[in-house]
Design a protein around this motif. Structure first.
Motif, PDB file in Angstrom:
ATOM      1  N   ASN A   1      -3.172  -4.404  -4.608  1.00 30.92           N
ATOM      2  CA  ASN A   1      -3.809  -3.108  -4.866  1.00 30.92           C
ATOM      3  C   ASN A   1      -3.598  -2.625  -6.295  1.00 30.92           C
ATOM      4  O   ASN A   1      -4.012  -1.514  -6.635  1.00 30.92           O
ATOM      5  CB  ASN A   1      -3.232  -2.064  -3.906  1.00 30.92           C
ATOM      6  CG  ASN A   1      -3.518  -2.397  -2.457  1.00 30.92           C
ATOM      7  OD1 ASN A   1      -4.658  -2.378  -2.027  1.00 30.92           O
ATOM      8  ND2 ASN A   1      -2.475  -2.722  -1.698  1.00 30.92           N
TER       9      ASN A   1
ATOM     10  N   THR B   1      -6.018  -2.415 -11.512  1.00 34.34           N
ATOM     11  CA  THR B   1      -6.353  -2.734 -10.124  1.00 34.34           C
ATOM     12  C   THR B   1      -6.084  -4.207  -9.828  1.00 34.34           C
ATOM     13  O   THR B   1      -6.269  -5.077 -10.680  1.00 34.34           O
ATOM     14  CB  THR B   1      -7.835  -2.439  -9.817  1.00 34.34           C
ATOM     15  OG1 THR B   1      -8.663  -3.348 -10.552  1.00 34.34           O
ATOM     16  CG2 THR B   1      -8.193  -1.012 -10.193  1.00 34.34           C
TER      17      THR B   1
ATOM     18  N   ARG C   1     -12.265  -1.815  -0.709  1.00 38.97           N
ATOM     19  CA  ARG C   1     -11.575  -3.090  -0.552  1.00 38.97           C
ATOM     20  C   ARG C   1     -11.995  -3.742   0.764  1.00 38.97           C
ATOM     21  O   ARG C   1     -12.424  -3.056   1.702  1.00 38.97           O
ATOM     22  CB  ARG C   1     -10.060  -2.872  -0.516  1.00 38.97           C
ATOM     23  CG  ARG C   1      -9.419  -2.437  -1.825  1.00 38.97           C
ATOM     24  CD  ARG C   1      -7.939  -2.181  -1.609  1.00 38.97           C
ATOM     25  NE  ARG C   1      -7.392  -3.148  -0.657  1.00 38.97           N
ATOM     26  CZ  ARG C   1      -6.856  -4.328  -0.990  1.00 38.97           C
ATOM     27  NH1 ARG C   1      -6.758  -4.664  -2.246  1.00 38.97           N
ATOM     28  NH2 ARG C   1      -6.398  -5.143  -0.067  1.00 38.97           N
TER      29      ARG C   1
ATOM     30  N   ILE D   1      -8.589   1.955  -2.649  1.00 39.85           N
ATOM     31  CA  ILE D   1      -7.859   2.500  -3.790  1.00 39.85           C
ATOM     32  C   ILE D   1      -8.446   3.859  -4.141  1.00 39.85           C
ATOM     33  O   ILE D   1      -9.669   4.028  -4.202  1.00 39.85           O
ATOM     34  CB  ILE D   1      -7.940   1.542  -4.989  1.00 39.85           C
ATOM     35  CG1 ILE D   1      -7.213   0.230  -4.676  1.00 39.85           C
ATOM     36  CG2 ILE D   1      -7.356   2.192  -6.247  1.00 39.85           C
ATOM     37  CD1 ILE D   1      -7.442  -0.852  -5.709  1.00 39.85           C
TER      38      ILE D   1
ATOM     39  N   ARG E   1       0.827  -1.208   0.000  1.00 35.52           N
ATOM     40  CA  ARG E   1       0.000   0.000   0.000  1.00 35.52           C
ATOM     41  C   ARG E   1       0.862   1.260   0.000  1.00 35.52           C
ATOM     42  O   ARG E   1       2.025   1.224   0.367  1.00 35.52           O
ATOM     43  CB  ARG E   1      -0.938  -0.004   1.212  1.00 35.52           C
ATOM     44  CG  ARG E   1      -1.870  -1.200   1.223  1.00 35.52           C
ATOM     45  CD  ARG E   1      -2.987  -1.071   2.231  1.00 35.52           C
ATOM     46  NE  ARG E   1      -2.521  -1.097   3.615  1.00 35.52           N
ATOM     47  CZ  ARG E   1      -3.336  -1.132   4.669  1.00 35.52           C
ATOM     48  NH1 ARG E   1      -4.655  -1.131   4.486  1.00 35.52           N
ATOM     49  NH2 ARG E   1      -2.852  -1.161   5.902  1.00 35.52           N
TER      50      ARG E   1
ATOM     51  N   THR F   1      -3.421   4.266  -1.894  1.00 39.02           N
ATOM     52  CA  THR F   1      -4.375   3.691  -0.958  1.00 39.02           C
ATOM     53  C   THR F   1      -4.632   4.728   0.128  1.00 39.02           C
ATOM     54  O   THR F   1      -3.697   5.254   0.735  1.00 39.02           O
ATOM     55  CB  THR F   1      -3.842   2.386  -0.341  1.00 39.02           C
ATOM     56  OG1 THR F   1      -2.506   2.589   0.144  1.00 39.02           O
ATOM     57  CG2 THR F   1      -3.811   1.275  -1.372  1.00 39.02           C
TER      58      THR F   1
ATOM     59  N   ASN G   1      -2.825  -9.092 -10.122  1.00 38.11           N
ATOM     60  CA  ASN G   1      -2.236  -7.873  -9.577  1.00 38.11           C
ATOM     61  C   ASN G   1      -1.328  -7.235 -10.624  1.00 38.11           C
ATOM     62  O   ASN G   1      -0.112  -7.400 -10.598  1.00 38.11           O
ATOM     63  CB  ASN G   1      -1.438  -8.161  -8.299  1.00 38.11           C
ATOM     64  CG  ASN G   1      -1.129  -6.894  -7.527  1.00 38.11           C
ATOM     65  OD1 ASN G   1      -1.916  -5.956  -7.514  1.00 38.11           O
ATOM     66  ND2 ASN G   1       0.025  -6.854  -6.879  1.00 38.11           N
TER      67      ASN G   1
END
Length: 475
Positions: free
Chosen positions: A244, A260, A236, A208, A180, A202, A322
């Motif tokens: 993230n 994302t 989230r 996000i 993050r 974040t 990811n």
């Protein structure tokens, strides 16, 4: 549009190959001819970058010596480009030639490749001592480097000096640590006039966030903190802090693309990757050109799920785990998506920028392998990666960028990438498939977190070791 053009081109080649008849036998007069393209000088197994263009404009790749038959009479253009094999550049002679096909004629065209000097690269340190640098970028033509630090700062390197006052400080708005933090930024395509840029982070709830900021009117090295406009928020599950995603990037179409993650947890427990009613595990595409508080973004009408009930219209592609880093090569209008794997496979997907609604497979597949146990699964509607490697070669792919700078012309169009655990540097070119794969023997500079590109399109790598930034240079 590209699919329509491809269909027209394919029809033209079919017509070239068959409409005129083949001749031969029974006194039939030949109405077509052929060209034998001979490619010499390349190492065994190397695929050349040669193309043959018909009088009507349809183009066919020629990668090996071959005969192309049933060609309608007319002038055909044969073009050959330099290419890399290992770290050696091969130069073609001639680079272009016109071939006149006549009915019943059989013409031979030769392209001779000659090895030039071998190319070696190194990583030249541009700065060190930064605090967890995760991204580097700059407006087109700008000589400054903008460095995103995970904790919530954007720093400027100007004339080789790190400025003491940050360009942007949003530490008070960012949850940082692990995966993050403040993760990337993107300058408006018309930044020279708008002074606007976008950041991906974040927020204090762990969600996000995409925000837009404005450069100060009286200081080009300082952003106006009070200009923040929230563009997009994605909720989230607070139980997970990983996956993230992390990148905002403008395409050649002027739209903002957002990569994302699936929201965390091993194996995507909520199945976000395949769900079309969530923005997690996706590549999003939104129009921010007229962003306001009331309407921070618009949905491009050609997005694949626009006006489809139960489906999020922001989605451009899905099935991602990811996509920490992806790249849009505006020169060739290709999107390169490096998707971090789970237990076994790291992957790179390459598609045309206009290819909408694609499913990259997660969590049905991990790379080309069915997940979780390699058992059979249905991949009929999936777009499979063009390149993958197993965890014997690394643990987490660090997606990179396509080289479009001027200092290493031999590498024009080559996509660079790395692995966070191994720190190696690799590249390939993409021509309807992966070609010219090279592993560059450069100094290991630690865990490569990200790649970056300056205002002249030269490439950099960012290392977690000593907070250092290195430029990729030719020796």
């Amino acid at each position: 549009m590209r699919l329509v053009q491809y269909g027209i081109m394919l029809w033209m080649w079919v017509c070239i190959s068959s409409c005129g008849g083949g001749g031969g036998g029974g006194g039939t007069v030949a109405t077509t001819g052929s060209i034998r393209v001979v490619l010499t000088g390349l190492p065994d197994g190397a695929l050349a970058d040669v193309s043959l263009t018909a009088p009507g404009g349809a183009t066919q790749p020629v990668q090996t010596t071959q005969t192309i038959s049933n060609l309608s009479p007319g002038n055909y253009a044969l073009a050959a480009n330099a290419m890399m094999v290992a770290n050696i550049q091969y130069l073609p002679q001639p680079t272009s030639q016109t071939i006149s096909v006549v009915a019943g004629g059989h013409i031979e065209a030769v392209v001779r490749f000659q090895a030039a000097n071998s190319l070696t690269l190194s990583l030249r340190k541009a700065m060190e001592g930064l605090d967890r640098p995760v991204y580097l970028t700059a407006p087109a033509g700008d000589s400054r480097l903008f460095i995103v630090e995970q904790g919530g700062l954007i720093r400027i390197i100007k004339n080789g000096v790190l400025l003491g006052v940050p360009f942007l400080d949003i530490q008070a708005s960012v949850t940082s640590g692990g995966e993050r933090g403040l993760l990337s930024m993107a300058f408006d395509p018309d930044f020279a006039n708008t002074g606007q840029f976008y950041v991906y982070f974040t927020d204090l709830q762990g969600d996000i966030a995409i925000e837009r900021y404005q450069v100060a009117r009286d200081n080009a090295d300082l952003a106006e903190i009070g200009s923040a406009l929230r563009i997009l928020s994605i909720k989230r599950d607070p139980a997970f802090t990983n996956h993230n995603g992390g990148l905002v990037l403008f395409g050649a179409d002027g739209m903002l693309y957002v990569g994302t993650g699936d929201g965390g947890g091993a194996g995507d427990p909520a199945g976000h990757g395949q769900k079309l009613d969530t923005l997690l595990g996706k590549l999003l595409r939104i129009d921010v050109r007229n962003a306001t508080v009331a309407e921070p973004y618009a949905i491009p009408p050609d997005n694949p799920f626009t006006l489809q009930a139960g489906k999020s219209p922001e989605i451009w592609a899905y099935g991602l785990r990811n996509p920490w880093r992806f790249a849009i090569d505006t020169a060739d209008q290709l999107i390169f998506i490096a998707d971090v794997g789970q237990h076994e496979r790291e992957e790179v997907n390459v598609v045309t920028e206009g290819a909408a609604g694609l499913n990259y497979g997660w969590n049905i597949t991990e790379g080309t392998r069915c997940y979780p146990n390699g058992d059979s699964c249905n991949t009929a509607d999936q777009t499979l990666p063009v390149l993958e490697y197993d965890h014997g070669q690394g643990c987490s792919i660090t997606g990179g960028l396509v080289y479009r700078g001027s200092k290493i012309p031999a590498l024009q169009g080559h996509y660079f990438y790395s692995d966070f655990c191994r720190g190696w540097l690799k590249s390939f070119a993409y021509r309807d498939g992966v070609v010219e794969q090279i592993t560059w023997p450069v100094e290991n500079v630690g865990n490569i977190v990200s790649f970056g590109q300056d205002g002249q399109q030269e490439l950099y790598v960012l290392s977690s070791k000593g907070g250092a930034i290195y430029q990729i240079v030719a020796n």
